[in-house]
Design a protein around this motif. Structure first.
Motif, PDB file in Angstrom:
ATOM      1  N   ILE A 386       7.203  44.422 -32.691  1.00 30.13           N
ATOM      2  CA  ILE A 386       7.209  45.430 -31.625  1.00 30.13           C
ATOM      3  C   ILE A 386       5.871  46.156 -31.607  1.00 30.13           C
ATOM      4  O   ILE A 386       5.298  46.407 -30.536  1.00 30.13           O
ATOM      5  N   THR A 389       3.272  44.274 -29.745  1.00 22.36           N
ATOM      6  CA  THR A 389       3.348  44.360 -28.283  1.00 22.36           C
ATOM      7  C   THR A 389       2.739  45.666 -27.778  1.00 22.36           C
ATOM      8  O   THR A 389       2.247  45.734 -26.643  1.00 22.36           O
ATOM      9  N   TYR A 399       6.411  39.261 -28.280  1.00 23.61           N
ATOM     10  CA  TYR A 399       7.617  39.560 -27.489  1.00 23.61           C
ATOM     11  C   TYR A 399       8.720  38.554 -27.788  1.00 23.61           C
ATOM     12  O   TYR A 399       9.888  38.929 -27.981  1.00 23.61           O
ATOM     13  N   TYR A 418      12.811  43.793 -23.987  1.00 19.62           N
ATOM     14  CA  TYR A 418      11.486  43.237 -24.304  1.00 19.62           C
ATOM     15  C   TYR A 418      11.158  42.008 -23.453  1.00 19.62           C
ATOM     16  O   TYR A 418       9.990  41.729 -23.184  1.00 19.62           O
TER      17      TYR A 418
END
Length: 461
Positions: A386, A389, A399, A418
């Protein structure tokens, strides 16, 4: 049977490449005896086996021998070097790469008319660290050209004495920029004969003209140290080329870089050229308002940038280790601030610093990822991906990994969130999603197909 066919295929490739390369020709795959490894080689246009030639052996961190060698082709022709690049070296353990390098090294010395008192190494990223490592442990390497990195993270492989020449090259947006400037300072304290060239760019192989300059610097210093024969006409030519290079920096408005460059020129040519011409150039640069502005910006950045790295190296590993997703809000704010105040600043120096720091935040999680596994570190790995991203909204692999982990945890709503963020950031490769085993249970959800359909993408069901 398959193994036999593979060996036959490799043998056929090796046989087709065993011919002697011609002068001025770059060959991609030259086999190494008793090994499946190969290397690329380029002989300068005036190469003849009746003469012994200095050699530069090059390591790319991804085994791209042809790419590495091609970067040195201009320098090979101008200054008379054999260039060879390993196809076997890749980011891995030092013991593995040192064994590969040993076979490569021996093969090049045996195959060509090499002056074995003029052996040099070069490399990019992990390949640069390997080049320096070999120079530290070998008595035969006369110099290294390191691009995008300096030393191995092992005290035994860090230079302790002035036993070889060193030229570093780094981009001013490279996450290893600060490492390279610190390494240059370390070598200066050891009275090393070290130079650092800075180009405009990120963590990539430097432009060919910078590599040519690096080889020129190495050649000049090798003459000064009597590693290769002194040639007054060549030195005069080198000086003219270096002064032209410096003029081009000024024309581009890179006044601080040009000032540092003229300082190095004065040092490197102190035995050969009167300083008056160089002092005039130095005064010209110092009188520039742009120089003073860039110098002041650099003072500010030197203070600020190191604090960013110290904080990130302290707090990010701790947050990843806790795996608590709530703390990602802090990092999202931090990344947004970096973009707003630095990356998107009107000040060029701040822009470049912001890009370096942001690049560092792209690389650090990947390095930390290696200590976790999916069996007992799934939450930590989810946190890392995460974070990726946030640091790079176009990191589609991150992702997809987040989606895979959230499906494993049964958190389909988070997986869909996501997926939508990835689609918002331009992802269109539905075939890749269709082939991703870890999200099979997500693909059968009606919301998944509705989401793809809303972005005009083909659905599987």
């Amino acid at each position: 049977m398959k193994k036999t066919l593979l060996l036959l295929f490799i043998s056929t490739i090796a046989f087709s490449q065993t011919r002697e390369p011609k002068a001025g020709e770059l060959i991609d795959f030259v086999p190494i005896t008793a090994s499946l490894d190969t290397y690329a080689v380029y002989l300068p246009v005036n190469y003849t086996p009746e003469k012994q030639w200095p050699v530069i052996m090059v390591f790319d961190a991804s085994g791209r021998g042809k790419l590495a060698v091609s970067r040195f082709r201009e320098a090979a022709n101008k200054y008379g070097y054999i260039i060879a690049g390993s196809n076997g070296i890749k980011n891995g353990t030092y013991q593995e790469n040192l064994n590969i390098a040993r076979s490569f090294y021996s093969q090049v010395l045996n195959n060509y008319s090499v002056d074995q008192d003029a052996i040099y190494l070069a490399g990019f990223s992990g390949g640069a660290r390997l080049a320096t490592t070999i120079a530290v442990i070998s008595k035969h390497v006369k110099g290294v050209i390191t691009c995008g990195a300096a030393f191995a993270n092992n005290d035994a492989y860090i230079p302790k004495k002035n036993s070889f020449l060193f030229v570093g090259i780094v981009g001013d947006e490279d996450f290893n920029y600060r490492e390279m400037t610190n390494s240059k300072g370390y070598l200066d304290k050891l009275k090393f004969d070290a130079d650092l060239l800075v180009f405009s760019g990120g963590h990539v192989w430097p432009p060919e003209n910078y590599i040519t300059k690096a080889v020129r610097v190495m050649s000049l210093k090798s003459m000064t140290r009597n590693i290769i024969p002194k040639d007054e006409s060549a030195i005069s030519k080198y000086f003219s080329e270096d002064m032209q290079f410096n003029k081009e920096l000024i024309n581009k408005g890179a006044m601080l870089v040009a000032y540092n460059d003229i300082q190095d020129i004065m040092k490197n040519y102190r035995f050969y050229v009167e300083k008056d011409t160089m002092k005039d150039r130095q005064k010209e640069i110092k009188r520039s308002k742009l120089f003073r502005s860039q110098r002041n910006d650099q003072y500010y950045i030197n203070d600020v940038e190191s604090a960013f790295y110290m904080d990130y190296m302290t707090y990010l590993p701790s947050d990843i280790n806790s795996g608590e997703l709530e703390s990602l809000a802090y990092w999202e704010d931090e990344i947004n601030t970096l973009n707003k105040e630095y990356v998107n600043s009107a000040n060029l120096q701040k822009q470049k610093m912001g890009k370096r720091v942001l690049s560092f935040l792209n690389v650090l999680p990947t390095e930390l990822e290696e200590k976790y596994n999916e069996n007992d570190g799934l939450d930590n790995l989810l946190y890392i991906n995460i974070f990726k991203t946030l640091a790079n909204p176009k990191d589609y692999s991150a992702y997809i990994t987040v989606m895979r982990y959230t499906v494993t945890k049964g958190e389909y709503g988070m997986a869909l969130y996501y997926l939508e963020k990835m689609l918002d950031n331009g992802f269109k490769d539905t075939e890749r999603l269709n082939n991703e085993d870890g999200i099979a249970l997500l693909r059968i959800q009606p919301e998944y197909n509705e989401l793809l359909d809303s972005y005009g993408l083909k659905t599987m069901y």
